[in-house]
Design a protein around this motif. Sequence first.
Motif, PDB file in Angstrom:
ATOM      1  N   SER A  27      10.799   8.378 -13.002  1.00  0.00           N
ATOM      2  CA  SER A  27      11.363   7.423 -11.950  1.00  0.00           C
ATOM      3  C   SER A  27      10.956   7.808 -10.483  1.00  0.00           C
ATOM      4  N   LEU A  28      10.864   9.145 -10.239  1.00  0.00           N
ATOM      5  CA  LEU A  28      10.683   9.680  -9.121  1.00  0.00           C
ATOM      6  C   LEU A  28       9.131   9.417  -8.834  1.00  0.00           C
ATOM      7  N   LEU A  29       8.416   9.162  -9.716  1.00  0.00           N
ATOM      8  CA  LEU A  29       6.939   8.783  -9.562  1.00  0.00           C
ATOM      9  C   LEU A  29       6.424   7.413  -9.222  1.00  0.00           C
ATOM     10  N   GLU A  30       7.525   6.535  -9.332  1.00  0.00           N
ATOM     11  CA  GLU A  30       7.368   5.167  -9.437  1.00  0.00           C
ATOM     12  C   GLU A  30       6.843   4.586  -8.006  1.00  0.00           C
ATOM     13  N   PRO A  31       7.320   5.137  -6.993  1.00  0.00           N
ATOM     14  CA  PRO A  31       6.930   4.611  -5.736  1.00  0.00           C
ATOM     15  C   PRO A  31       5.257   4.962  -5.461  1.00  0.00           C
ATOM     16  N   GLY A  32       5.145   6.081  -6.036  1.00  0.00           N
ATOM     17  CA  GLY A  32       3.462   6.578  -5.846  1.00  0.00           C
ATOM     18  C   GLY A  32       2.521   5.661  -6.986  1.00  0.00           C
ATOM     19  N   LEU A  33       3.145   5.191  -8.032  1.00  0.00           N
ATOM     20  CA  LEU A  33       2.411   4.343  -9.107  1.00  0.00           C
ATOM     21  C   LEU A  33       2.295   2.909  -8.418  1.00  0.00           C
ATOM     22  N   ASN A  34       3.344   2.554  -7.926  1.00  0.00           N
ATOM     23  CA  ASN A  34       3.441   1.165  -7.190  1.00  0.00           C
ATOM     24  C   ASN A  34       2.311   1.204  -6.116  1.00  0.00           C
ATOM     25  N   TRP A  35       2.406   2.108  -5.034  1.00  0.00           N
ATOM     26  CA  TRP A  35       1.232   2.375  -4.252  1.00  0.00           C
ATOM     27  C   TRP A  35       0.017   2.405  -4.771  1.00  0.00           C
ATOM     28  N   PHE A  36      -0.336   3.124  -5.499  1.00  0.00           N
ATOM     29  CA  PHE A  36      -1.543   3.216  -5.994  1.00  0.00           C
ATOM     30  C   PHE A  36      -2.214   1.836  -6.611  1.00  0.00           C
ATOM     31  N   GLU A  37      -1.442   1.183  -7.223  1.00  0.00           N
ATOM     32  CA  GLU A  37      -1.834  -0.259  -7.932  1.00  0.00           C
ATOM     33  C   GLU A  37      -2.158  -1.087  -6.763  1.00  0.00           C
ATOM     34  N   GLU A  38      -1.214  -1.369  -5.897  1.00  0.00           N
ATOM     35  CA  GLU A  38      -1.395  -2.059  -4.608  1.00  0.00           C
ATOM     36  C   GLU A  38      -2.544  -1.699  -3.869  1.00  0.00           C
ATOM     37  N   TYR A  39      -3.061  -0.461  -3.550  1.00  0.00           N
ATOM     38  CA  TYR A  39      -3.960   0.123  -2.892  1.00  0.00           C
ATOM     39  C   TYR A  39      -5.283  -0.148  -3.565  1.00  0.00           C
ATOM     40  N   THR A  40      -5.467   0.162  -4.785  1.00  0.00           N
ATOM     41  CA  THR A  40      -6.642   0.151  -5.421  1.00  0.00           C
ATOM     42  C   THR A  40      -6.849  -1.080  -6.402  1.00  0.00           C
ATOM     43  N   GLY A  41      -5.815  -1.961  -6.592  1.00  0.00           N
ATOM     44  CA  GLY A  41      -6.117  -2.908  -7.402  1.00  0.00           C
ATOM     45  C   GLY A  41      -6.272  -2.401  -8.995  1.00  0.00           C
ATOM     46  N   VAL A  42      -6.282  -1.115  -9.361  1.00  0.00           N
ATOM     47  CA  VAL A  42      -6.446  -0.717 -10.713  1.00  0.00           C
ATOM     48  C   VAL A  42      -4.917  -0.430 -11.422  1.00  0.00           C
TER      49      VAL A  42
END
Length: 513
Positions: A206-221
Amino acid sequence: MRKAVPLMIQGTHSDAGKSAIVTALCRIFVQDGFKTAPFKSQNMSLNSYITIDGKEIGRAQGVQAEAAGIIATTDMNPILIKPTGNYQSQIVVHGEPFKNMKAGEYREDFFQQGLKIIRDSYDRLSASYERIVIEGAGSPAEVNLNDRELVNMRVANIANAPVILVGDIEKGGVFASLVGTLQLLEPEDRKRVIGVIINKFRGDVSLLEPGLNWFEEYTGVPILGVVPYIDNLIIEAEDSVVLNQYTSKLDASKELDIAVIRLPLISNFTDIDPFFEEPDCHVRFVNSVNDLGAPDLLILPGSKNTIEDMMFLHSSGLANRIMDLVQKEMVIVGICGGYQMLGNSIEDNYQIESVHMKVEGLRLIPLKTKMTPTKTTVHSKGIARFGEENIPVSGYEIHMGESYFEDECSHFIQLPGRNEGAMTRDKQIFGTYLHGIFHNDLLREILLNEIRFKKGLEPIRNRASFAQKREASFELLAKVVRENIQIERIHKLLTDFQKVEIKHNETKEKDKK
């Protein structure tokens, strides 16, 4: 003929965990009903695996084939690169030595030939299996190498494979490495990336989720999974970089101290793996006199350049220290190159491995070794004579040299039609060409109990089967990976990717007409 559906696993760097993810997916796809095979076009490793027909491939592909429940073939790793030192490597093609080459020569002169070998091997596999799990090497974003690389995106193009990119979070900077890798890919290659997996995570997801969401939005992957770090997996490594995790220091809480000499060109160090699973053993990898101490058991492992590594033993002072410890009744075992080092001398008159033509060994057994142009690669079964015990053993041989005794000495193993290895009458010193010798549970038990007896310790009977523990590791790896990745989504992405490729090819055919 319908071809296999491929999936390629690439990483942001070496040791990101590509091999483990491929191993897991091989087992998962088989569990899900697909006849599956691994593939790595080009592997650089000093840890080899011998196929059933006596050919040499990278150990990871042999292990992945086992995870998939199939017999490994050289098509699963058609090109194996084995560094020999002196800025050269031995190039092994379809399991047999092809030529020693420097890096520049390999890139310039072997590229087209290698490309054909890879295409042909992949086509044969694709015609025989339903799924192919392909492993890349290093990073696909090594821009200095990409014009003539033979193992990452060029192979993805050959196979028309979608790519999952793996990043290792344990080393830090995982988002930077994933984003940087994607940005350095050519646009057409970037389109192949259907998702990423973050590997070796420790902690609360759960502490990683903000990074996961950011990555998907930034890269589209999409993020297809976060795989936790898995302790105590008994699955062989192929890269000596993993040796960095092992200590050179003594652990006084364990009853038996086992030291392994970390040779500069150590090979097939997975021979030592069974000792890590023994409750009374502490295994150390050492490369200096100061760290050696006085172990109960010293192991000289395999070497890709026995003369150079023997010279290291002399120059580092380890050779003299080993001789001192032998006088104090330390048990010493040599495997393959380590077995050759136990002898009187090693000669390389044809300069097959080294520019040095001869070196003096430890002179602990009356053995002389001469390097020969022909490599021995064979599975072997026989009977090991350990004192009064006759123990069934099996293993595999990979060596260039031929050894013979210059004086009377007892053989260690009786193989069909020949004797193999050597053992002193007091069972203190023995050597063998047989890799995997310690994977034989009964021999390992008898050896360790012999050392325990010398130390005044009670024997440990019925030690656990290493093979059973290894199979349990395959199951554990597959279970943990399945639970932490979106496997159903991956199945759908593979199907959708192939549909797009088929439609794209049909459009091209229409345009031609």
